[in-house]
Scaffold this motif. Structure first.
Motif, PDB file in Angstrom:
ATOM      1  N   UNK A 199     144.716  68.073 112.476  1.00 22.96           N
ATOM      2  CA  UNK A 199     144.175  67.389 113.058  1.00 22.96           C
ATOM      3  C   UNK A 199     144.472  66.171 113.649  1.00 22.96           C
ATOM      4  N   UNK A 200     145.695  65.620 112.652  1.00 21.15           N
ATOM      5  CA  UNK A 200     146.830  64.717 113.554  1.00 21.15           C
ATOM      6  C   UNK A 200     147.627  65.245 114.025  1.00 21.15           C
ATOM      7  N   UNK A 201     147.689  66.510 114.715  1.00 22.66           N
ATOM      8  CA  UNK A 201     148.221  67.184 115.760  1.00 22.66           C
ATOM      9  C   UNK A 201     147.933  66.910 117.831  1.00 22.66           C
ATOM     10  N   UNK A 202     146.262  66.397 116.946  1.00 25.80           N
ATOM     11  CA  UNK A 202     145.078  67.051 118.219  1.00 25.80           C
ATOM     12  C   UNK A 202     144.619  65.510 117.869  1.00 25.80           C
ATOM     13  N   UNK A 203     144.479  65.141 117.887  1.00 25.27           N
ATOM     14  CA  UNK A 203     143.750  63.455 117.848  1.00 25.27           C
ATOM     15  C   UNK A 203     142.263  63.868 117.373  1.00 25.27           C
ATOM     16  N   UNK A 204     141.821  64.579 116.470  1.00 22.26           N
ATOM     17  CA  UNK A 204     140.596  64.490 115.648  1.00 22.26           C
ATOM     18  C   UNK A 204     140.190  66.004 115.936  1.00 22.26           C
ATOM     19  N   UNK A 344     151.032  79.023 100.078  1.00 26.58           N
ATOM     20  CA  UNK A 344     151.593  78.823 101.208  1.00 26.58           C
ATOM     21  C   UNK A 344     151.227  77.315 102.488  1.00 26.58           C
ATOM     22  N   UNK A 345     149.852  77.152 102.350  1.00 27.53           N
ATOM     23  CA  UNK A 345     149.655  76.287 102.902  1.00 27.53           C
ATOM     24  C   UNK A 345     148.387  75.663 102.477  1.00 27.53           C
ATOM     25  N   UNK A 346     148.187  74.146 102.734  1.00 26.44           N
ATOM     26  CA  UNK A 346     146.965  73.719 102.379  1.00 26.44           C
ATOM     27  C   UNK A 346     145.750  73.162 103.492  1.00 26.44           C
ATOM     28  N   UNK A 347     144.738  72.653 103.547  1.00 23.79           N
ATOM     29  CA  UNK A 347     144.440  71.341 104.492  1.00 23.79           C
ATOM     30  C   UNK A 347     142.985  71.274 103.751  1.00 23.79           C
ATOM     31  N   UNK A 348     142.275  70.318 103.977  1.00 24.14           N
ATOM     32  CA  UNK A 348     141.224  69.853 103.537  1.00 24.14           C
ATOM     33  C   UNK A 348     140.348  70.878 103.167  1.00 24.14           C
ATOM     34  N   UNK A 349     140.229  72.019 104.085  1.00 26.80           N
ATOM     35  CA  UNK A 349     138.769  72.408 103.320  1.00 26.80           C
ATOM     36  C   UNK A 349     139.385  73.754 103.114  1.00 26.80           C
ATOM     37  N   UNK A 376     150.371  68.026 105.109  1.00 24.96           N
ATOM     38  CA  UNK A 376     150.126  67.322 105.980  1.00 24.96           C
ATOM     39  C   UNK A 376     149.706  67.900 107.366  1.00 24.96           C
ATOM     40  N   UNK A 377     150.394  67.593 108.033  1.00 29.31           N
ATOM     41  CA  UNK A 377     149.907  66.507 109.349  1.00 29.31           C
ATOM     42  C   UNK A 377     148.644  66.831 109.920  1.00 29.31           C
ATOM     43  N   UNK A 378     148.137  65.221 108.640  1.00 28.46           N
ATOM     44  CA  UNK A 378     146.561  65.403 108.848  1.00 28.46           C
ATOM     45  C   UNK A 378     146.689  63.948 109.561  1.00 28.46           C
ATOM     46  N   UNK A 379     147.954  63.062 110.230  1.00 29.70           N
ATOM     47  CA  UNK A 379     147.754  62.450 110.617  1.00 29.70           C
ATOM     48  C   UNK A 379     147.038  61.193 110.291  1.00 29.70           C
ATOM     49  N   UNK A 380     146.055  60.130 111.223  1.00 35.15           N
ATOM     50  CA  UNK A 380     145.372  59.045 110.538  1.00 35.15           C
ATOM     51  C   UNK A 380     144.565  59.477 109.218  1.00 35.15           C
ATOM     52  N   UNK A 381     144.228  60.645 108.850  1.00 32.17           N
ATOM     53  CA  UNK A 381     143.302  61.094 108.548  1.00 32.17           C
ATOM     54  C   UNK A 381     143.969  61.336 106.868  1.00 32.17           C
ATOM     55  N   UNK A 382     145.162  61.617 106.475  1.00 33.26           N
ATOM     56  CA  UNK A 382     146.082  61.942 105.652  1.00 33.26           C
ATOM     57  C   UNK A 382     145.379  60.812 103.735  1.00 33.26           C
ATOM     58  N   UNK A 383     145.235  59.488 104.268  1.00 39.87           N
ATOM     59  CA  UNK A 383     145.170  58.905 103.244  1.00 39.87           C
ATOM     60  C   UNK A 383     143.920  59.767 102.767  1.00 39.87           C
ATOM     61  N   UNK A 387     142.825  61.064  99.094  1.00 36.90           N
ATOM     62  CA  UNK A 387     141.128  60.792  98.480  1.00 36.90           C
ATOM     63  C   UNK A 387     139.904  61.983  97.976  1.00 36.90           C
ATOM     64  N   UNK A 388     139.778  62.184  98.747  1.00 37.68           N
ATOM     65  CA  UNK A 388     139.122  63.111  98.484  1.00 37.68           C
ATOM     66  C   UNK A 388     138.349  64.135  97.898  1.00 37.68           C
ATOM     67  N   UNK A 389     140.120  64.930  97.719  1.00 39.48           N
ATOM     68  CA  UNK A 389     140.373  65.806  96.829  1.00 39.48           C
ATOM     69  C   UNK A 389     140.467  65.096  95.341  1.00 39.48           C
ATOM     70  N   UNK A 390     141.413  63.833  95.183  1.00 37.20           N
ATOM     71  CA  UNK A 390     141.089  63.621  94.121  1.00 37.20           C
ATOM     72  C   UNK A 390     139.683  63.651  93.526  1.00 37.20           C
TER      73      UNK A 390
END
Length: 470
Positions: A199-204, A344-349, A376-383, A387-390
């Motif tokens: 999502x960081x690479x697409x703007x949301x 191999x990969x990871x996203x919030x979902x 990776x590749x979460x842009x401004x949402x990374x932090x 947090x949410x996964x923690x």
């Protein structure tokens, strides 16, 4: 690749042919096509792709020594081989794939499936390929060959006897899927989900949804959109599909799904459910871990149904699949200490789904251990997403949270802030430190999830732990 003359290859890619040796414009080539000189065999086509770290033109000689019959290049090289000179080797690779697939399709037998989604593409591709291979020759990507190089290389493996081409489409940027899918115009456009991955690479996330919908826009008419009805952003693509004249089949757990899963159960030995389709109720027991893989199985069954394969046959074939793919919920270790390597990969979902699976498959006398790296590749949402996964890991009562690498520190801090104290959560600088910690920390009865984005490399840590406790 199907047999083509050098002249036909040059015409397909819009290049200038320069023959060498005993070749003529009518010399026929029918080997594999690749950008990797190490894969060349006699009669192959080597595509000299410039790269960030090296330049494929440096390896033309090695490719020829391995058997390459022609090289597609951006400038001539001093190697005795016929060469097709083009402005852009990657664009030429795609153009050659378009030509080859079009010729095979003209024979009237080839059916093409395109798959996209923020998560689940590779697993769904593998599930569907397993179902289809019993019907006839099936070409599907190796690993996650879903970008501007991997997708055309896969397409170029079709032959005149190929019945099914399953293509996986990733989105590096807006327009990526439109370009790749446009090379083949799939008969089926399968959209799995829209999530925060990339999502960081697409703007949301809304921009991500638009990018995924490019597959529906690129599908061949008449054709079918196979949509995850449980994901509102995917379900909304139904209007686009209908406006283009496509049929629509929905899959999911919703009552509105044409292919539906109910009674889902997850255990350490696999995932089971009942598939409801066309008035039938079919028990399905996957050996693959995780409730989220039921969605991928539904997508494969729905796609197979469109291609004329009975759901009962699709279910029976899916039950033979042992793992989704290496490093994707891959069981390692032993019954004493079970390692689940999903790095191999990871996203919030996918991170959340893997953590829930870990909690679900761990018995009352066993301990949950999550070894987590950055997404990776979460842009401004990374932090916020770390947090949410923690927080989720603590709320799922994961008993040991091992966070690896500086990029994932916020995940660790969130876990501590949520109440993971007294060494229940630790933060370690790198894989080696994590290995040394876990080598002595893990004990009989532990169920260990290793999860991170590919770039973090924790899959190698998972392999090391699997070997240690095998």
């Amino acid at each position: 690749m199907i047999a083509l003359t050098l002249a036909e290859i040059a015409a397909a890619v819009g290049g200038e042919l320069r023959v060498a040796g005993e070749d003529t414009t009518e010399t026929v080539v029918d080997g594999i096509v690749d950008t990797d000189s190490r894969t060349m065999t006699p009669g192959s086509v080597f595509v000299a792709k410039p790269g960030a770290e090296t330049d494929g033109h440096r390896f033309v000689g090695a490719a020829v020594a391995a058997g390459a019959a022609v090289a597609i290049v951006e400038h001539t090289v001093d190697v005795p081989v016929s060469q097709v000179v083009v402005p852009d080797a990657v664009v030429a690779l795609g153009a050659l794939a378009r030509e080859v697939v079009a010729r095979v399709r003209a024979e009237g037998r080839l059916r093409i499936v395109g798959i996209t989604g923020s998560n689940g593409k590779t697993t769904t591709k593998n599930f569907l390929a397993r179902i289809l291979e019993d019907e006839g020759e099936t070409v599907a990507p190796v690993k996650s060959f879903n970008n501007e190089v991997g997708a055309p290389v896969t397409m170029l493996r079709v032959t005149k006897s190929t019945r099914f081409l399953v293509s996986e489409f990733g989105a590096a940027a807006p327009g990526s899927i439109a370009h790749l899918a446009g090379l083949v115009e799939p008969d089926l456009a399968v959209v799995l989900m829209v999530g925060m991955a990339h999502a960081g690479g697409f703007g949301g996330i809304e921009a991500t949804a638009k990018a995924k919908s490019e597959l529906v826009s690129a599908a061949r008419v008449p054709g079918t959109a196979v949509l995850n009805i449980d994901d509102p952003r995917v379900a909304a693509m139904k209007d686009l599909a209908l406006s283009r004249g496509l049929d629509v089949i929905g899959f999911g757990q919703s009552d509105a799904a044409d292919v539906r899963a109910v009674d889902i159960e997850v255990s350490a030995s696999g995932t089971s459910c009942v598939i409801e389709v066309g008035g039938e109720r079919l028990p399905l027991r996957l050996r693959v871990l995780g409730a989220h893989h039921i969605t991928n199985a539904l997508a494969a069954i729905a796609s197979a149904l469109v291609l004329g394969i009975a759901p009962a046959d699709a279910v029976a074939r899916l039950e033979t699949v042992e793992i989704a793919e290496r490093w994707r919920m891959q069981p390692l270790g032993s019954d004493r200490v079970r390692i689940i390597n999903d790095a191999y990969n990871a996203s919030p979902d996918s991170m959340a789904a893997a953590l829930r699976t870990l909690a679900q498959i761990t018995g009352p006398d066993e301990r949950t251990v999550a070894v987590l790296g950055a997404m990776s590749e979460l842009g401004e949402s990374a932090g916020e997403e770390h947090d949410r996964i923690g927080l989720l890991a603590v709320r799922l009562n994961i008993q040991r949270i091992v966070v690896v690498g500086p990029e994932a520190r916020r995940l660790y801090l969130a876990a501590v802030g949520e109440g993971s104290w007294d060494s229940e959560a630790v933060h370690l600088p790198d894989q080696d430190a994590a290995y040394e910690y876990l080598r002595t920390e893990l004990r009989d009865g532990d169920r260990v999830l290793v999860k991170s984005s590919n770039s973090v490399g924790l899959r190698h840590l998972g392999d090391r732990l699997g070997e240690l406790f095998s």
